[in-house]
Design an enzyme around this catalytic site. Structure first.
Site, short mmCIF file in Angstrom:
data_model
loop_
_atom_site.label_atom_id
_atom_site.label_comp_id
_atom_site.label_asym_id
_atom_site.label_seq_id
_atom_site.Cartn_x
_atom_site.Cartn_y
_atom_site.Cartn_z
CB CYS A 140 -0.88 -0.04 1.25
SG CYS A 140 -1.60 1.52 1.73
CD GLU A 141 -0.15 5.35 -3.95
OE1 GLU A 141 -0.88 6.35 -4.07
OE2 GLU A 141 0.50 4.88 -4.90
CG HIS A 142 -2.56 5.49 1.02
ND1 HIS A 142 -3.76 4.92 0.65
CD2 HIS A 142 -2.28 6.42 0.08
CE1 HIS A 142 -4.19 5.48 -0.47
NE2 HIS A 142 -3.32 6.40 -0.83
CG HIS A 143 -1.02 2.91 5.90
ND1 HIS A 143 -2.18 2.77 5.15
CD2 HIS A 143 -1.29 3.87 6.83
CE1 HIS A 143 -3.11 3.58 5.62
NE2 HIS A 143 -2.61 4.26 6.62
CD GLN A 187 -7.65 -4.76 -4.49
OE1 GLN A 187 -7.32 -4.87 -3.32
NE2 GLN A 187 -8.66 -5.43 -5.01
CG HIS A 192 -5.83 -3.70 1.14
ND1 HIS A 192 -5.11 -2.81 0.35
CD2 HIS A 192 -6.65 -4.37 0.28
CE1 HIS A 192 -5.49 -2.92 -0.91
NE2 HIS A 192 -6.43 -3.86 -0.98
CB CYS A 241 -3.16 -0.39 5.64
SG CYS A 241 -4.13 -0.49 4.14
#
Length: 197
Positions: free
Chosen positions: A86-89, A127, A155, A157
Site C-alpha cells: 500500500c502506498e499510503h502505509h 489496488q 490489506h 493496513c
C-alpha cells in the site's frame, strides 16, 4: 564504472542510515546483535518487493503468436498471486488476480499475463490503480476484443492496524470491450472464475 559503483554504494549507505533511524524511532537499540545486519537485509527485501520499478511490464506482452487456428474466445489466467504494498502505509496487501482477454488475431504466452501482474504489483500501489494498469497494458499492447481484470486482496493496513478487520477483502475490477458490452461474455468469465479447480 568506478564512479557509478561509488554513487550506488553511497546510496546504499544512506538508505541503511534511514533504516537505522526508523529502528531508533520505534525505540530499538540499533547496536544489539539481532539488528546489526537488519538495515542491509531491509534494503535487499525492498529491492525484491519493489522490483517492478526496474521494468516496463508491457514488454512482456510484445511477443505474440498468430498460429492458433483462429481462436477468439476467452483466455483466462485465474488465481495469480498478488503481493504488493500500500502506498499510503507501506504495508502489504495480498490476494489473487484473475486476468482474461478475448484475442483479436493473436495470443500471448500465459505466463506473460502473470508477469504483467507482478511488474505492476511490485511497486507502491493502491489496488484500484493496480487493476487499471494491468488492464490498460493488455488493452494497449494486444488490442484484444475485450479485457477483464478482477483483483481480490486483503490489506494489512485495514486488517492489522487502524480499523482491525482481518476478515475483510477488497475486490476491484476493470472490464473493457466485449466483457463490458456483451452480457454472455461477462457471464462466461464469471462462470470460468467460479469453476472448481
Amino acid at each position: 564504472m568506478t564512479d557509478d559503483f561509488d554513487i550506488e554504494d553511497k546510496k546504499n549507505i544512506e538508505a541503511m542510515g534511514f533504516v537505522r533511524g526508523m529502528l531508533e524511532y520505534i525505540g530499538e537499540d540499533v547496536n544489539r546483535e539481532g539488528l546489526l545486519e537488519t538495515p542491509a537485509r531491509v534494503l535487499a527485501a525492498m529491492g525484491e518487493h519493489f522490483s517492478g520499478y526496474k521494468e516496463d511490464p508491457r514488454e512482456h506482452l510484445l511477443k505474440t503468436f498468430e498460429e492458433v487456428e483462429g481462436y477468439d474466445e476467452v483466455v483466462l489466467v485465474s488465481d495469480i498471486e498478488v503481493h504488493s504494498h500500500c502506498e499510503h502505509h507501506m504495508v502489504p496487501f495480498i490476494g489473487k488476480a484473475h486476468v482474461a482477454y478475448i484475442p483479436r488475431d493473436r495470443v500471448v504466452g500465459l505466463s506473460k499475463l502473470a508477469r504483467v501482474v507482478n511488474g505492476f504489483a511490485k511497486r507502491l500501489q493502491v489496488q484500484e490503480k493496480l487493476t487499471m494498469q494491468i488492464a490498460n497494458a493488455i488493452e494497449e499492447v494486444l488490442d484484444p476484443k475485450g479485457v477483464a481484470v478482477i483483483i481480490q486482496c486483503q490489506h494489512f493496513c485495514m486488517c492489522h492496524r487502524g480499523v482491525h478487520k482481518p476478515d475483510s477483502w477488497t475486490t476491484t475490477s476493470k472490464l473493457t470491450g466485449s466483457f463490458l458490452k456483451n452480457p454472455s461474455s461477462r457471464l462466461e468469465l464469471f462462470q470460468l472464475i467460479g469453476m472448481k479447480k
